[in-house]
Design an enzyme around this catalytic site. Structure first.
Site, PDB file in Angstrom:
ATOM      1  N   HIS A   1      30.649  18.484  12.424  1.00 34.35           N
ATOM      2  CA  HIS A   1      30.955  17.431  11.266  1.00 34.35           C
ATOM      3  C   HIS A   1      30.376  17.832   9.905  1.00 34.35           C
ATOM      4  CE1 HIS A   1      30.058  12.918  10.082  1.00 34.35           C
ATOM      5  NE2 HIS A   1      31.345  13.168   9.725  1.00 34.35           N
TER       6      HIS A   1
ATOM      7  N   GLU B   1      35.141  20.119  10.704  1.00 33.60           N
ATOM      8  CA  GLU B   1      35.382  18.915  10.048  1.00 33.60           C
ATOM      9  C   GLU B   1      34.914  18.755   8.900  1.00 33.60           C
ATOM     10  OE1 GLU B   1      35.210  14.760   8.554  1.00 33.60           O
ATOM     11  OE2 GLU B   1      33.523  16.247   8.744  1.00 33.60           O
TER      12      GLU B   1
ATOM     13  N   ASP C   1      35.498  17.265   4.259  1.00 33.65           N
ATOM     14  CA  ASP C   1      36.216  16.190   3.585  1.00 33.65           C
ATOM     15  C   ASP C   1      36.815  16.598   2.088  1.00 33.65           C
ATOM     16  OD1 ASP C   1      34.888  13.892   5.297  1.00 33.65           O
ATOM     17  OD2 ASP C   1      33.331  15.230   4.773  1.00 33.65           O
TER      18      ASP C   1
ATOM     19  N   HIS D   1      32.201  14.940   0.513  1.00 33.64           N
ATOM     20  CA  HIS D   1      32.314  13.524   1.465  1.00 33.64           C
ATOM     21  C   HIS D   1      32.298  12.215   0.530  1.00 33.64           C
ATOM     22  CE1 HIS D   1      31.098  10.048   3.502  1.00 33.64           C
ATOM     23  NE2 HIS D   1      31.950  10.404   4.683  1.00 33.64           N
TER      24      HIS D   1
ATOM     25  N   GLU E   1      39.732  16.068   6.400  1.00 34.32           N
ATOM     26  CA  GLU E   1      39.529  14.496   6.216  1.00 34.32           C
ATOM     27  C   GLU E   1      39.885  14.298   4.735  1.00 34.32           C
ATOM     28  OE1 GLU E   1      37.137  10.518   6.411  1.00 34.32           O
ATOM     29  OE2 GLU E   1      36.214  12.351   7.805  1.00 34.32           O
TER      30      GLU E   1
END
Length: 253
Positions: free
Chosen positions: A16, A43, A45, A58, A119
């Protein structure tokens, strides 16, 4: 390679924002260390800068993870590159920068088997961010390694309908623009991200029956990892990859 996620016979570890527990999140160092550790997936963003360069960050603002303040979208890429994205985490990390998606792709070239959970953060231009990301990832030859995630159901539908991308959504109450019904948002989702607060064997089974892969976030200690496994969720998006990887190693002995 992404199809291996459909037949999960073991724990799949998704890091993450990189190895967020030990390094400043969404930096190239955090991603590098996660891949060196052996994470199966990263993962991260994505947002646009003011000049529409895709940045890996993020929050809507730079306040929490840099020494700057204000919205990401108010800074050009060059201005964002002047900010320190590591010192907030510890003095030893001072000087780290917010990466662009292109820079992350360059790092990934040495790790061709690592999967990506991309994401797209909710924003007025989220679909345009998605379009630009697909273009870059396709050009780099790694689009087929990607699952796209968003809390905005319109972005999920856009990626599914226009690009036939694999997507991860969330339980409907957590998403904006969610559409109920058999032809709604669920029909656009390849996987679902379930928080540890919501994770139950019953919910996992409900999604399995709909043909949606039940993933979870973020089991960061051994008790949580075993609970997730007991619920039937073996793809785990984690801040700290070590507990899940150590349990996987013991299971595979």
């Amino acid at each position: 390679m992404i199809e291996k996620l459909q037949n999960q016979q073991t724990i799949i570890v998704s890091a993450h924002r990189g190895w967020k527990f030990a390094y400043p999140e969404n930096t190239l160092l955090a991603f590098q260390r996660a891949m060196e550790l052996g994470a199966d997936m990263l993962e991260f963003d994505l947002r646009f800068s003011k000049d529409r360069v895709i940045m890996v960050i993020h929050d809507e603002t730079v306040d929490r993870t840099t020494d700057g303040s204000g919205k990401v979208s108010d800074y050009t890429m060059e201005e964002l590159k002047q900010l320190d994205a590591g010192g907030w985490f510890g003095k030893v990390y001072e000087g780290l920068k917010i990466p662009t998606l292109v820079e992350l792709c360059e790092l990934l070239a040495a790790y061709p088997h690592v999967l990506l959970n991309v994401e797209i953060k909710p924003s007025p231009d989220a679909k345009e961010v998605a379009d630009a990301a697909v273009s870059i990832l396709r050009e780099r030859g790694i689009l087929s390694n990607c699952v796209f995630t968003s809390f905005d159901a319109e972005v999920i539908a856009h990626l599914h309908d226009w690009y036939q991308c694999k997507t991860q959504g969330f339980p409907g109450e957590l998403m904006s623009n969610y559409v109920d019904g058999p032809d709604g948002t669920l029909s656009k989702m390849w996987a679902v991200g379930i928080s540890m607060k919501l994770l139950t064997p019953q919910l996992v089974q409900e999604y399995r029956e709909r043909g949606i892969l039940p993933w979870c976030y973020s089991p960061d200690d051994e008790q949580q990892v075993y609970y997730a496994l007991g619920c039937g969720s073996s793809l785990m998006t984690v801040n700290n990859p070590l507990p899940a990887m150590q349990i996987r190693e013991r299971m595979n002995q």
